[in-house]
Design an enzyme around this catalytic site. Structure first.
Site, PDB file in Angstrom:
ATOM      1  N   GLU A  65      -1.186  15.520  12.235  1.00  0.00           N
ATOM      2  CA  GLU A  65      -0.821  16.251  11.023  1.00  0.00           C
ATOM      3  C   GLU A  65      -1.281  17.699  11.095  1.00  0.00           C
ATOM      4  O   GLU A  65      -0.600  18.607  10.603  1.00  0.00           O
ATOM      5  CB  GLU A  65      -1.421  15.567   9.795  1.00  0.00           C
ATOM      6  CG  GLU A  65      -0.704  14.306   9.363  1.00  0.00           C
ATOM      7  CD  GLU A  65      -0.913  13.131  10.303  1.00  0.00           C
ATOM      8  OE1 GLU A  65      -0.049  12.251  10.355  1.00  0.00           O
ATOM      9  OE2 GLU A  65      -1.973  13.107  10.976  1.00  0.00           O
ATOM     10  N   HIS A 134      -3.192   4.256   2.633  1.00  0.00           N
ATOM     11  CA  HIS A 134      -1.766   4.578   2.669  1.00  0.00           C
ATOM     12  C   HIS A 134      -1.114   4.474   1.291  1.00  0.00           C
ATOM     13  O   HIS A 134       0.105   4.331   1.190  1.00  0.00           O
ATOM     14  CB  HIS A 134      -1.028   3.625   3.625  1.00  0.00           C
ATOM     15  CG  HIS A 134      -1.459   3.720   5.050  1.00  0.00           C
ATOM     16  ND1 HIS A 134      -2.631   3.166   5.490  1.00  0.00           N
ATOM     17  CD2 HIS A 134      -0.877   4.312   6.123  1.00  0.00           C
ATOM     18  CE1 HIS A 134      -2.761   3.401   6.789  1.00  0.00           C
ATOM     19  NE2 HIS A 134      -1.717   4.100   7.196  1.00  0.00           N
TER      20      HIS A 134
END
Length: 330
Positions: A65, A134
Site C-alpha cells: 500500500e 478487514h
C-alpha cells in the site's frame, strides 16, 4: 433520475461504470492496485477493464500500500490522473505517511502551484465475517486531514456519480465504498454524470426528528424511520454523501425544523465523526434543540469474527429506532 428508472445495476457494477467513464474521458487516467487487472479487483470492482484498456492503464501492483499510494502521488504531481485502489480501508495504516504528509499537504506546501488529481477508492465496513483487520470504518482518520476530500456513496447511483466527480477533481479525493452494499441494486443512468462533492441529500422528509447518516447506515436509518412512522413519528433522514467537505447547512436546516437529531454511523461511536456532527449542531442550532443530540455507532471494540457477535456489534435499524424513541421519551 427519471432516465435511470428503466435500468438498474449493482453497486459494484456502478463502480466499474464510473471507472470506465473516466478512462474513456481522460487520457492520463489509469487504475493501479493489488489484483485490479487480472482479477478485476478483489471485489470485482474493475472487472472487464483490463481487456478494454490494456495493462498500461489497468496496473496490478505488488502487495505494498505504501508503494501504491506513492505511485499515485508521484503520477498525479507529474500530470497524470491516477485512480488507486486500496482494497481494504484497514490497510490505510500501511501508507498513512504518504497520505498525511505528502498527498494531503503537497498543494499547500507548493503554494497551490501543484495539482494533485488523485482518486483513492477503498472499501470499508463490517458484516461479511472478515474479522477485525478487514472490517473497520476509519473515515474519521481521513476527515481529520486538511487537504483531502472524502465521500461515502450509499447507493449505486452515488457510487458511479461520486467516482466520476472525484476523478474530475484536481484535489485528492477518497471514495469510501461499502462492502456490504456491493450487491445492492438501484437505478443508474448509462451516461456520465456527477454527484456533487460537498452536497448532502434529504432522502426522507419528516418533522419529528432528524437522522444524519452516511454510507450503508443511510438505508438502516430509512428502515428505522419507517418503523417509527407506524407509531406516528415522522423522521427526516439526511444522507451526508460527502464527509469532507460537509454540507452542514442541510443538517442545520433540518434540525431547525425537527428540533431533535440522531447521528448514525457504522464506525466506533467514541471519537467518531458523529461527535463532530453533534458539536456542529449544538454550536449552530442550540436554541432549536428540544433534546441533546443522540449518537448511534459501534461499541469501542474490534470487529468480532463470529458472525453472531458481528451482527450484535453492528448498528442497525432497531438500534437506531430505539435511540430515537429514548430521545423522544417514549
Amino acid at each position: 433520475m427519471a432516465e435511470a428508472a428503466q435500468r438498474e445495476i449493482t453497486y459494484v457494477g456502478a463502480i466499474a461504470e464510473g471507472a470506465r467513464t473516466i478512462l474513456n474521458e481522460q487520457e492520463g487516467a489509469f487504475i493501479a492496485g493489488e489484483d485490479v487487472a487480472g482479477a478485476g479487483g478483489v471485489f470485482g470492482s474493475y472487472r472487464g477493464l483490463l481487456d478494454e484498456f490494456g495493462s498500461d492503464r489497468i496496473v496490478d501492483t505488488p502487495i505494498s500500500e505504501e508503494g501504491i499510494v506513492g505511485l499515485g502521488v508521484g503520477a498525479a504531481a507529474t500530470g497524470l490522473r491516477p485512480i488507486i485502489d486500496i482494497m481494504f480501508m484497514d490497510f490505510m495504516g500501511e501508507c498513512m505517511d504518504e497520505i498525511a504528509n505528502q498527498m494531503a499537504k503537497m498543494r499547500y506546501m507548493f503554494g497551490g502551484s501543484a495539482k494533485l488529481p488523485i482518486t483513492v477508492v477503498t472499501m470499508s465496513g463490517a458484516g461479511m465475517n472478515m474479522a477485525a483487520q478487514h472490517s473497520q470504518s476509519l473515515e474519521v482518520w481521513l476527515c481529520h486531514l486538511p487537504g483531502l476530500k472524502v465521500v461515502t456513496p450509499a447507493t449505486p447511483y452515488d457510487a458511479k456519480g461520486m467516482l466520476i466527480a472525484a476523478a474530475r477533481d484536481d484535489n485528492p479525493v477518497f471514495v469510501v465504498m461499502n462492502k456490504l452494499s456491493l450487491r445492492n441494486q438501484g437505478p443508474v443512468p448509462e451516461e456520465a454524470y456527477e454527484v456533487p462533492i460537498g452536497a448532502a441529500e434529504v432522502v426522507r422528509a419528516g418533522d419529528d426528528l432528524t437522522f444524519v447518516s452516511y454510507s450503508r447506515m443511510v438505508s438502516e436509518a430509512v428502515k428505522a424511520a419507517e418503523a417509527l412512522s407506524a407509531d406516528g413519528i415522522e423522521a427526516e433522514v439526511i444522507d451526508l454523501k460527502s464527509l469532507q467537505p460537509m454540507d452542514t447547512d442541510t443538517v442545520i436546516e433540518s434540525v431547525q425544523k425537527t428540533h431533535r437529531a440522531v447521528v448514525v454511523h457504522e464506525a466506533v461511536r467514541f471519537a467518531g465523526l458523529g461527535g463532530e456532527i453533534a458539536a456542529q449542531i449544538q454550536e449552530l442550532a442550540f436554541d432549536d434543540l428540544d433534546a441533546p443530540v443522540a449518537r448511534v455507532g459501534a461499541p469501542f471494540s474490534p470487529v468480532p469474527f463470529s458472525s453472531v457477535l458481528e451482527q450484535t456489534y453492528l448498528p442497525n435499524a432497531d438500534k437506531i429506532a430505539a435511540e430515537a424513541r429514548q430521545l423522544l421519551g417514549m
